[in-house]
Scaffold this motif. Structure first.
Motif, short mmCIF file in Angstrom:
data_model
loop_
_atom_site.label_atom_id
_atom_site.label_comp_id
_atom_site.label_asym_id
_atom_site.label_seq_id
_atom_site.Cartn_x
_atom_site.Cartn_y
_atom_site.Cartn_z
N PRO A 82 41.25 52.26 34.69
CA PRO A 82 41.52 50.92 34.13
C PRO A 82 41.65 49.83 35.20
N VAL A 83 42.32 50.17 36.30
CA VAL A 83 42.49 49.18 37.37
C VAL A 83 41.13 48.85 38.00
N ALA A 84 40.30 49.88 38.21
CA ALA A 84 38.98 49.64 38.79
C ALA A 84 38.13 48.78 37.87
N VAL A 85 38.20 49.03 36.57
CA VAL A 85 37.46 48.23 35.60
C VAL A 85 37.96 46.77 35.63
N ALA A 86 39.27 46.60 35.68
CA ALA A 86 39.84 45.25 35.72
C ALA A 86 39.41 44.51 36.98
N ALA A 87 39.44 45.22 38.13
CA ALA A 87 39.02 44.60 39.39
C ALA A 87 37.55 44.22 39.33
N GLY A 88 36.72 45.10 38.75
CA GLY A 88 35.30 44.78 38.62
C GLY A 88 35.07 43.58 37.72
N ALA A 89 35.84 43.48 36.63
CA ALA A 89 35.70 42.35 35.72
C ALA A 89 36.09 41.04 36.41
N VAL A 90 37.18 41.10 37.18
CA VAL A 90 37.62 39.90 37.91
C VAL A 90 36.55 39.46 38.90
N MET A 91 35.97 40.40 39.64
CA MET A 91 34.93 40.05 40.62
C MET A 91 33.70 39.50 39.93
N LEU A 92 33.37 40.01 38.74
CA LEU A 92 32.23 39.49 38.00
C LEU A 92 32.47 38.05 37.58
N VAL A 93 33.69 37.77 37.10
CA VAL A 93 34.04 36.40 36.73
C VAL A 93 33.98 35.49 37.96
N GLN A 94 34.50 35.98 39.08
CA GLN A 94 34.45 35.19 40.31
C GLN A 94 33.01 34.87 40.71
N LEU A 95 32.13 35.85 40.58
CA LEU A 95 30.73 35.64 40.93
C LEU A 95 30.08 34.60 40.03
N VAL A 96 30.37 34.68 38.74
CA VAL A 96 29.81 33.71 37.80
C VAL A 96 30.31 32.30 38.13
N LEU A 97 31.62 32.18 38.39
CA LEU A 97 32.18 30.88 38.74
C LEU A 97 31.62 30.36 40.05
N LEU A 98 31.42 31.25 41.02
CA LEU A 98 30.88 30.85 42.31
C LEU A 98 29.46 30.31 42.16
N VAL A 99 28.62 31.03 41.42
CA VAL A 99 27.24 30.58 41.21
C VAL A 99 27.22 29.26 40.44
N ARG A 100 28.08 29.18 39.43
CA ARG A 100 28.15 27.95 38.64
C ARG A 100 28.57 26.77 39.51
N ARG A 101 29.58 26.97 40.35
CA ARG A 101 30.04 25.89 41.22
C ARG A 101 28.97 25.49 42.23
N TRP A 102 28.23 26.47 42.74
CA TRP A 102 27.16 26.18 43.70
C TRP A 102 26.09 25.29 43.05
N PHE A 103 25.72 25.62 41.82
CA PHE A 103 24.71 24.80 41.15
C PHE A 103 25.27 23.42 40.81
N GLN A 104 26.57 23.32 40.57
CA GLN A 104 27.17 22.00 40.37
C GLN A 104 27.03 21.15 41.63
N HIS A 105 27.24 21.77 42.78
CA HIS A 105 27.08 21.05 44.05
C HIS A 105 25.66 20.54 44.20
N ARG A 106 24.70 21.42 43.95
CA ARG A 106 23.30 21.01 44.12
C ARG A 106 22.92 19.93 43.11
N SER A 107 23.43 20.06 41.88
CA SER A 107 23.14 19.06 40.87
C SER A 107 23.75 17.71 41.24
N LEU A 108 24.95 17.74 41.79
CA LEU A 108 25.61 16.51 42.21
C LEU A 108 24.81 15.81 43.30
#
Length: 314
Positions: A82-108
């Protein structure tokens, strides 16, 4: 596993304390050193958080590499999966947010370049027609070198000497590549929320760095302070922000504090006790992060070795 979990908690909680240390250290440093300290702190906090999450995520996989049955792993640590699954989910969310923020920078940046398309000028200066009162540093984009963008309204709002301060301020942003420091800190906020306070502090010190460069360029701190104040009062309420990442503008940040700093003496490196305290604070911050990362790696190794020996012995 209590020891291992304690290390993980320390690694994940560490950024909250580190952000306080970094901000207080930045307050006693000259603006340039403060900016580099805050950027390094943001990277350090994000890196430590990712390391802890990767450690949690890899526990079952490390055990499988040692040919340890998952059932035996769960006997030692029932919450491993369960802890490994939770850590993987958190990292996936972080990756999505990171990519989204990067494209926000480029769009800006793309939108900013489009808004400056009608500008005219020489060298690195673009004057955009219109009544808006605005000015900002526009970083390089797709082969186009960085420019200082100033609206006609801003040019009309300032006196000749104050325009010189404005241009020197924005050129300092471009020369110091402040947009990169700001982007690094902003992207780091997608990893750990504690970095947000560091990003806000960095925004202020980046403007202070450009203010001091402008004051040095014109050779008069009072003139620089007056220009910053007038530009802020005349400026529009429009904010160049996207997810916390700004286009670097002379009117950004707490202007009263910036003006007050320019009316005071030129900042110098702290002496005596303040410098030693700052150095010790930074050293302790780095040391705690390094020790936590090493101890976490050692704990993982020992855990897998223990489980492997238990399997062979059984």
């Amino acid at each position: 596993m209590t020891y291992f979990l304690l290390l993980v908690v320390v690694a994940l909680a560490f950024p909250w304390g580190a952000s306080v240390v970094a901000r207080r250290l930045a307050d006693v440093l000259p603006p340039r050193q403060a900016c580099w300290t805050l950027t390094a702190a943001a990277v350090l906090m994000a890196g430590g958080t990712i390391s802890a999450l990767i450690g949690l995520f890899h526990v079952p996989f490390l055990a499988s590499l040692e040919q340890v049955p998952l059932a035996r792993v769960l006997e030692v640590w029932p919450a491993a999966v369960p802890v490994a699954v939770a850590a993987g989910a958190v990292m996936l969310v972080q990756l999505v947010l990171l990519v989204r923020r990067w494209f926000q920078h480029r769009s800006l940046l793309r939108r900013a370049w489009l808004s400056a398309a009608g500008g005219t000028g020489e060298g690195d200066l673009l004057v955009v027609p219109g009544d808006d009162v605005d000015a900002f540093a526009l970083p390089a984009y797709r082969g186009r070198r960085g420019r200082v963008v100033v609206t006609a309204g801003m040019v009309d709002a300032l006196k000749a000497g104050e325009r010189e301060v404005l241009l020197a301020h924005e050129r300092a942003h471009l020369a110091g590549r402040h947009h990169l420091l700001s982007a690094v800190a902003d992207l780091s906020t997608t990893v750990h929320p504690a970095v947000r306070s560091v990003r806000e502090s960095l925004s202020f010190h980046l403007e202070r760095w450009a203010d001091e460069s402008a004051a040095a360029a014109v050779g008069n701190r009072k003139t620089a302070a007056a220009a910053i104040a007038r530009a802020a009062l005349a400026g529009t309420s429009r904010q160049h922000t996207s997810g916390g990442y700004p286009l670097l503008s002379v009117t950004t940040g707490p202007v009263p504090q910036r003006v007050a700093a320019l009316l005071g003496p030129e900042p110098a490196a702290p002496e005596g006790g303040a410098r030693r305290a700052g150095a010790w604070g930074l050293a302790v911050t780095v040391a705690v992060s390094a020790v936590a990362a090493l101890a976490l790696a050692y704990g993982l190794h020992e855990y897998v070795e223990y489980a492997a020996i238990a399997v062979r012995g059984g």
